[in-house]
Scaffold this motif. Structure first.
Motif, PDB file in Angstrom:
ATOM      1  N   ALA A  17       0.778  -1.272  -0.194  1.00 42.89           N
ATOM      2  CA  ALA A  17      -0.165  -0.153  -0.226  1.00 42.89           C
ATOM      3  C   ALA A  17       0.809   1.277   0.031  1.00 42.89           C
ATOM      4  N   ASP A  18       2.174   1.176   0.751  1.00 42.44           N
ATOM      5  CA  ASP A  18       2.687   2.541   0.589  1.00 42.44           C
ATOM      6  C   ASP A  18       3.606   2.661  -0.540  1.00 42.44           C
ATOM      7  N   ILE A  19       3.790   1.759  -1.080  1.00 40.18           N
ATOM      8  CA  ILE A  19       4.494   1.616  -2.603  1.00 40.18           C
ATOM      9  C   ILE A  19       3.841   2.168  -3.380  1.00 40.18           C
ATOM     10  N   LEU A  25       2.088   9.528  -6.126  1.00 37.98           N
ATOM     11  CA  LEU A  25       2.167  10.630  -6.159  1.00 37.98           C
ATOM     12  C   LEU A  25       3.323  11.077  -7.286  1.00 37.98           C
ATOM     13  N   TYR A  26       3.997  10.267  -7.711  1.00 40.62           N
ATOM     14  CA  TYR A  26       5.111  10.540  -8.747  1.00 40.62           C
ATOM     15  C   TYR A  26       4.519   9.841 -10.054  1.00 40.62           C
ATOM     16  N   ARG A  27       3.599   9.648 -10.568  1.00 42.07           N
ATOM     17  CA  ARG A  27       3.123   8.768 -11.681  1.00 42.07           C
ATOM     18  C   ARG A  27       3.625   9.378 -12.773  1.00 42.07           C
ATOM     19  N   PRO A  28       3.408  10.890 -13.008  1.00 45.05           N
ATOM     20  CA  PRO A  28       3.932  11.558 -14.405  1.00 45.05           C
ATOM     21  C   PRO A  28       5.365  11.180 -14.429  1.00 45.05           C
ATOM     22  N   VAL A 433      13.694   8.880 -12.670  1.00 46.02           N
ATOM     23  CA  VAL A 433      13.169   7.806 -13.010  1.00 46.02           C
ATOM     24  C   VAL A 433      13.564   6.493 -12.574  1.00 46.02           C
ATOM     25  N   LEU A 434      15.020   6.214 -12.626  1.00 48.79           N
ATOM     26  CA  LEU A 434      15.644   4.869 -12.219  1.00 48.79           C
ATOM     27  C   LEU A 434      15.513   4.763 -10.771  1.00 48.79           C
ATOM     28  N   LEU A 435      15.345   5.934  -9.932  1.00 52.03           N
ATOM     29  CA  LEU A 435      15.033   5.592  -8.576  1.00 52.03           C
ATOM     30  C   LEU A 435      14.013   4.867  -8.364  1.00 52.03           C
ATOM     31  N   LEU A 436      12.749   5.211  -9.019  1.00 48.36           N
ATOM     32  CA  LEU A 436      11.475   4.544  -8.875  1.00 48.36           C
ATOM     33  C   LEU A 436      11.302   3.253  -9.236  1.00 48.36           C
ATOM     34  N   ALA A 437      12.464   2.722 -10.409  1.00 44.17           N
ATOM     35  CA  ALA A 437      12.308   1.466 -11.116  1.00 44.17           C
ATOM     36  C   ALA A 437      12.379   0.400 -10.206  1.00 44.17           C
ATOM     37  N   PRO A 438      13.337   0.290  -8.867  1.00 39.87           N
ATOM     38  CA  PRO A 438      13.319  -0.843  -8.067  1.00 39.87           C
ATOM     39  C   PRO A 438      11.973  -1.129  -7.021  1.00 39.87           C
TER      40      PRO A 438
END
Length: 544
Positions: A17-19, A25-28, A433-438
């Motif tokens: 749920a937290d992920i 929040l950062y979908r764009p 962008v790659l910070l969100l990949a994991p």
């Protein structure tokens, strides 16, 4: 079957749920493609304070931001950016050793020399580590029968059968790869016959330092190869479909169907797209499968809702994630999850010249759209050593691949020069962008873990491979009995000190093993976001 403790299940549900909240929040940013950086003005979409800080941050400072270290000179990060990076790192599954310049994998001296033939060092590392885990599962469950699904050229299957003495059935949907695997088996058997099977002795190579942990001798029993596709929506006993292309003989008996009461272990090394969730579904439905060890790959090939009746999606699997608002993941987000963060961080840390290829591709996209507005993110095949070329040289190679004449496109204009001067901004944007990949990978794997936990199975996610050269390094292990004995002391099987710097030679010939389809962000590879639509379902990604 005893269900796992409720607190563990609840903790994983909260993490999912937290992920999802953070990704929402950062979908764009997550759904953006760095290829569109200039064409769609992506830099202007960042918060102004982020722009000011990132515009002056050198690549090593970006690497420290991704890893959570101190920013250093020129990197006074806004608190909102620090909070974003810290939350992303905290919620992602640990991936083992990270940071620093990537080291090239070397020959694995703990693998028998005959098992290193035709196998790249990266694959040697993977099959040895996964093979030892499967050996532990075999001992814990009393099963010595393994079905390797998506076996490719059979490298893992050969190690399990010849190297560890397990009874192995290798299933591969590409009949040509299955035939190649059988040829490699025959070569190995012929070599064993020459050397004498009992000790597999062979003449030592001159000037070769003997390994500290010599591999045990090989057994003369090889795997059984079955060409066939696996149908994710079919009942367990009808799981096997004809191979592609179809073979001349009758259809093979499904090794995952009627087994005469024999129990088995099922594994898939970099099982692509829907194949990984299909293995988990069939494990859950078939009491004959004692345990499963799955290493996923190619998340962008996962099917998502809506699906035709009777065809469950590859994501989401669990009731917990399905019930969470905003759980959907776009194709772009799932593609980003396939990139190699550790390798990218290594290039940032050294300020590698290969980073400029991302700016080159974004500038080329702007020129393509100006020349032909109907084209959006056309697939530009990888230009070899693009970072060593000038932009006009790169563009003259890339434009004909999308049907455009380089002579008709201005390549030395002031506008092109202005774009190339923003390379540091392109790299900074890609870093975010790659910070969100994991996080995306974590959510997909956490969904699978929750699916198994909801049905009471014992399961764990383990960072089994070195992420510096094997980015898809998390293995999902599930069993019908506790996994404590399997996981205890697993770190003792680490490869530290096992690899030598010797050249490949005969023992390490890698010329026949295809390049990895999982490492999208290797130096010189196509930038993230090139593809417009997903590949065909069930397409292979990496010869094993």
């Amino acid at each position: 079957m005893a269900a796992p403790p409720r607190p563990a299940l609840q903790r994983e549900q909260r993490r999912a749920a937290d992920i999802i909240r953070l990704l929402s929040l950062y979908r764009p940013l997550l759904d953006a493609s760095v290829v569109d950086f200039f064409a769609e003005g992506l830099w202007a979409q960042l918060p102004p304070r982020w722009q000011a800080a990132l515009a002056t941050a050198p690549p090593p400072a970006l690497a420290r931001l991704l890893l959570g270290g101190r920013g250093g000179a020129g990197a006074a990060w806004p608190l909102s950016l620090l909070a974003f990076a810290a939350a992303a790192r905290a919620l992602a599954f640990p991936r083992g050793r990270s940071g620093g310049a990537p080291r090239p994998p070397c020959q694995s001296l703990r693998l028998h020399p005959l098992l290193r033939r035709h196998v790249k060092p990266k694959k040697q590392h993977e099959i040895r580590r996964l093979g030892k885990l499967l050996q532990r599962l075999s001992q814990a469950t009393g099963c010595d029968r393994v079905v390797d699904v998506g076996a490719g050229q059979g490298h893992l299957s050969r190690f399990l059968a010849f190297g560890l003495g397990l009874s192995v059935t290798a299933v591969e949907g590409d009949a040509r790869l299955a035939a190649m695997a059988e040829r490699f088996d025959c070569e190995l058997l012929q070599e064993l016959a020459k050397r004498g099977v009992p000790g597999n002795e062979g003449p030592p190579r001159r000037c070769q330092k003997p390994p500290r942990h010599p591999p045990p001798p090989l057994t003369p029993r090889g795997p059984c190869h079955v060409p066939g596709h696996l149908d994710p929506g079919a009942p367990w006993g009808e799981f096997l479909l004809p191979p592609d292309p179809p073979g001349p003989g009758p259809a093979a008996r499904n090794p995952l169907g009627g087994t005469g009461g024999q129990r088995m272990l099922v594994t898939g090394l970099h099982a692509c797209g829907d194949l990984s969730p299909a293995l988990l579904r069939h494990f859950a439905r078939s009491p004959a499968v004692a345990a499963v060890a799955s290493v996923a790959c190619c998340y962008m090939k996962l099917s998502t809702p809506p699906q035709p009746p009777g065809c469950p999606p590859g994501y989401p699997l669990s009731a917990a994630v399905t019930a969470l608002p905003g759980h959907a993941l776009s194709y772009r987000a799932r593609e980003a999850a396939c990139h190699a963060l550790e390798e990218f961080v290594g290039r940032l840390g050294t300020g590698s010249a290969s980073l400029r290829v991302h700016c080159y591709r974004a500038a080329l996209e702007s020129l393509i759209r100006a020349a032909d507005p109907a084209q959006r993110r056309p697939r530009v095949q990888t230009v070899r050593k693009a970072h060593a070329l000038s932009f006009p040289q790169y563009a003259r190679l890339g434009l004909p691949r999308v049907g455009l004449d380089p002579a008709a496109v201005p390549l030395d204009s002031a506008a092109v020069g202005a774009m190339l001067e923003q390379q540091h901004k392109v790299v900074a944007f890609l870093s975010l962008v790659l910070l969100l990949a994991p996080l995306v990978e974590t959510l997909i794997l956490l969904d699978r873990l929750l699916y198994l936990r909801e049905q009471g199975f014992h399961c764990a996610l383990i960072p089994l491979f070195d992420p510096l050269f094997s980015p898809r390094n998390l293995v999902l292990v599930a069993a019908r009995t506790p996994l404590g004995a399997v996981l205890a002391g697993l770190d003792g099987d680490e490869d530290s000190g096992e690899d030598s710097g010797e050249d490949g030679g005969e023992d390490g010939d890698s010329g026949e093993d295809g390049d990895s389809g999982e490492d999208k962000d290797a130096a010189g590879a196509e930038p993230p976001g090139e593809r417009q639509s997903p590949p065909a379902p069930g397409a292979g990604c990496e010869p094993q």
